[in-house]
Enzyme design. Structure first.
Site, PDB file in Angstrom:
ATOM      1  CD  GLU A 116      28.413  19.585  20.210  1.00 11.57           C
ATOM      2  OE1 GLU A 116      29.590  19.366  19.873  1.00 11.57           O
ATOM      3  OE2 GLU A 116      27.997  19.387  21.365  1.00 11.57           O
ATOM      4  CG  HIS A 228      34.419  26.093  24.087  1.00 12.65           C
ATOM      5  ND1 HIS A 228      33.388  27.008  24.007  1.00 12.65           N
ATOM      6  CD2 HIS A 228      33.873  24.889  23.810  1.00 12.65           C
ATOM      7  CE1 HIS A 228      32.270  26.364  23.712  1.00 12.65           C
ATOM      8  NE2 HIS A 228      32.538  25.079  23.585  1.00 12.65           N
ATOM      9  NE  ARG A 270      34.612  23.545  20.254  1.00 14.93           N
ATOM     10  CZ  ARG A 270      34.565  22.481  21.008  1.00 14.93           C
ATOM     11  NH1 ARG A 270      35.681  21.859  21.320  1.00 14.93           N
ATOM     12  NH2 ARG A 270      33.428  22.043  21.452  1.00 14.93           N
ATOM     13  CG  HIS A 334      37.136  23.354  25.530  1.00 10.38           C
ATOM     14  ND1 HIS A 334      36.478  23.200  26.717  1.00 10.38           N
ATOM     15  CD2 HIS A 334      36.482  22.575  24.627  1.00 10.38           C
ATOM     16  CE1 HIS A 334      35.464  22.357  26.549  1.00 10.38           C
ATOM     17  NE2 HIS A 334      35.459  21.957  25.295  1.00 10.38           N
ATOM     18  NE  ARG A 369      37.994  18.993  21.058  1.00 10.59           N
ATOM     19  CZ  ARG A 369      36.992  19.000  21.957  1.00 10.59           C
ATOM     20  NH1 ARG A 369      36.400  17.869  22.300  1.00 10.59           N
ATOM     21  NH2 ARG A 369      36.599  20.113  22.514  1.00 10.59           N
TER      22      ARG A 369
END
Ligand SMILES: Cc1cc2nc3c(=O)[nH]c(=O)nc-3n(C[C@H](O)[C@H](O)[C@H](O)COP(=O)(O)OP(=O)(O)OC[C@H]3O[C@@H](n4cnc5c(N)ncnc54)[C@H](O)[C@@H]3O)c2cc1C
Length: 498
Positions: A116, A228, A270, A334, A369
């Site tokens: 990811e 997000h 992100r 998100h 995060r």
């Protein structure tokens, strides 16, 4: 009967997502779990697509996972917390496998691990491609149902924490009932749904956090709200926006505009991808994810609907066939990095209050995060909280029914939140939001949490991680803000007794 004497002295867990269930399963004593719907319903944990990050690959290590987490956190992670929680990843996977979680495998004894964004290694354990959260939750729900010591109260939520002299003495429920207890474990999830465009379930509006703050607990990192980059850009009539997981970009999906041109690196963190999309959209462009099977090195190697069946179904529901068409996307709230400040045992600043999962702020995520670190944190911190409660003395209860507190409102401020404390912020927008919400905070939980976000974002006159001030650059001084309502001038407006 206003007092539920049957449960007097039992730990009360508010929330039945991954953090709450992990806490319940690791406790060694009877406990009560409060959940607004049936077990797992309305929990972000159930919706998680990408999966569970843990350094279990043969080319991976705890130190690489720690380094990626620290880099994403943009100078604000607590290194000790990162090392401890990330270090617990492999043992968490081991426990989950033992509890029957069917992580997808590659061969008989190797997990299939996804890559990811902003992870330097493929380390995301997943279940059925994009059904990770549901797969993990179903296994834990089955465990909970087998344990009679865990009493689940469906349709019941925590409304207030009753604290006397800095100690928890009980909790008030939405049913008007009171449970006298010295152990309240908040696991009520994040606050994403305070915003109009969010991927979070509608019940994730930070009401547990509001209850903790009104009882005097410290909050931390409230200004850091993660967007997000790729929610499905469709009209949902007020329901949450479906998410197109980062794993799609990890598998080769690319971001393009209406001309078919790429305009950013899809695998950045992100916040960077979200800002790139927001900026491109503000110039009048439309943004799409191209996740069709690649013909020239571009796109997915495997057919989308086979690799991501759940996301494909969400797209088809809105008339989009991701195997053949571009997917319209936009950034959406998100995750909330901020929350009830805790230590590594999950202890809040108020004695007898623990918090775990997204409602808590341990310092793992810093200013941003790293994808898929939150299921890991929810599970590991639920376990830490339970171990700490197991080691605390069982106290007898002499608490009489306290005065019944007033009912707090929960009005909708989604549009104001998006406008004043969205992806790109400035002093004027934050100031206006704060002035609007602060007078309402005394009687409305959403206004209270929104005002705390605005206040912390106003104070942070710099751009860092997910907090981007167009009027302030990043500074060299990395500082975290911990505060009580009193510290930000909201206390006098937040009394819970009429
Ligand atoms: C669409 C989506 C996809 C995601 N994908 C991933 C992923 O792939 N990997 C990853 O690591 N993270 C992912 N995340 C983030 C992750 O799912 C959450 O951070 C994590 O599940 C939070 O777990 P939790 O137990 O703290 O909260 P939740 O799972 O949200 O559970 C909290 C529960 O508490 C309930 N509640 C709220 N208020 C109260 C109250 N006052 N009293 C009692 N109960 C209350 C809520 O209704 C909810 O059921 C995703 C999030 C979303 C929204």
């Amino acid at each position: 009967m206003m007092t539920l004497t049957r449960f007097a002295g039992w730990p009360v867990i508010a929330g039945a997502g991954l953090a709450g269930l992990s806490a319940a399963l690791h406790l060694d004593r009877p406990c009560v779990v409060l959940t607004p719907g049936a077990l797992g319903e309305e929990a972000a944990s159930m919706l998680a697509q990408g999966g569970f990050a843990a350094a279990v690959g043969h080319d991976d290590s705890i130190s690489l996972h720690v380094a990626d987490t620290l880099a994403a956190g943009d100078g604000l992670c607590d290194r000790k917390v990162v090392e401890t929680i990330i270090g617990a990843g492999p043992s968490a996977i081991h426990t989950l496998l033992g509890w029957g979680v069917a992580f997808t495998r590659k061969g008989s004894d190797t997990l299939d691990l996804h890559l990811e964004a902003a992870h330097s290694r493929a380390r995301i354990a997943h279940v059925r491609g994009d059904g990770s959260g549901a797969g993990i939750m179903q296994a834990l729900i089955a465990q909970v149902r087998n344990l009679p010591r865990i009493v689940v109260l469906d349709g019941v939520t925590l409304e207030h924490i009753h604290a006397v002299d800095g100690r928890v003495r009980g909790v008030w429920l939405n049913t008007g009932q009171f449970i006298p207890t010295n152990s309240c474990i908040l696991a009520s999830g994040g606050a994403g749904a305070l915003y109009a465009g969010a991927t979070s379930p509608n019940s994730n509006t930070g009401r547990g956090m509001a209850a903790a703050a009104r009882a005097g607990a410290q909050l931390a990192d409230m200004e850091f709200v993660q967007f997000h980059p790729t929610a499905l850009n469709v009209e949902t009539g007020g329901a949450r926006l479906p998410l197109i997981s980062e794993a799609v970009r990890g598998a080769g999906g690319v971001l393009v505009d209406e001309t078919g041109e790429r305009f950013t690196d899809e695998l950045q963190s992100r916040d960077r991808v979200s800002r790139a999309i927001a900026g491109h959209r503000s110039e009048g462009h439309q943004v799409f994810l191209d996740a069709r099977t690649g013909k020239s090195g571009k796109g997915l190697k495997r057919v989308f609907s086979r690799q991501f069946p759940g996301i494909a179904l969400s797209c088809l529901h809105y008339g989009i066939d991701p195997d053949r068409e571009l997917i319209p996307v936009r950034p959406a709230v998100h995750y909330h990095m901020g929350g009830v400040a805790t230590d590594l045992h999950g202890r809040a600043s108020l004695s007898g209050l623990w918090a775990c999962g997204e409602v808590a702020c341990t310092g793992l995520h810093g200013a941003n995060r790293l994808a898929s670190n939150s299921l890991l944190e929810a599970f590991v911190m639920g376990r830490s909280v339970a171990w700490d409660v197991n080691n605390s003395p069982r106290e007898r209860h002499s608490c009489q029914d306290p005065d019944r507190p007033v009912r707090m409102g929960a009005a909708s401020f989604g549009v104001q939140m998006e406008k004043g404390a969205g992806i790109l912020r400035d002093q004027d927008g934050l100031g206006a939001l704060s002035s609007y919400l602060a007078p309402l905070a005394g009687r409305d939980d959403h206004a209270l949490v929104g005002a705390a976000i605005a206040s912390a974002a106003l104070r942070r006159c710099e751009s860092r991680g997910s907090h981007w001030r167009i009027d302030c650059q990043m500074t060299a001084r990395a500082e975290r803000f911990h505060f009580t309502l009193k510290d930000i001038g909201l206390q006098e407006r937040s009394s819970v007794y009429a």
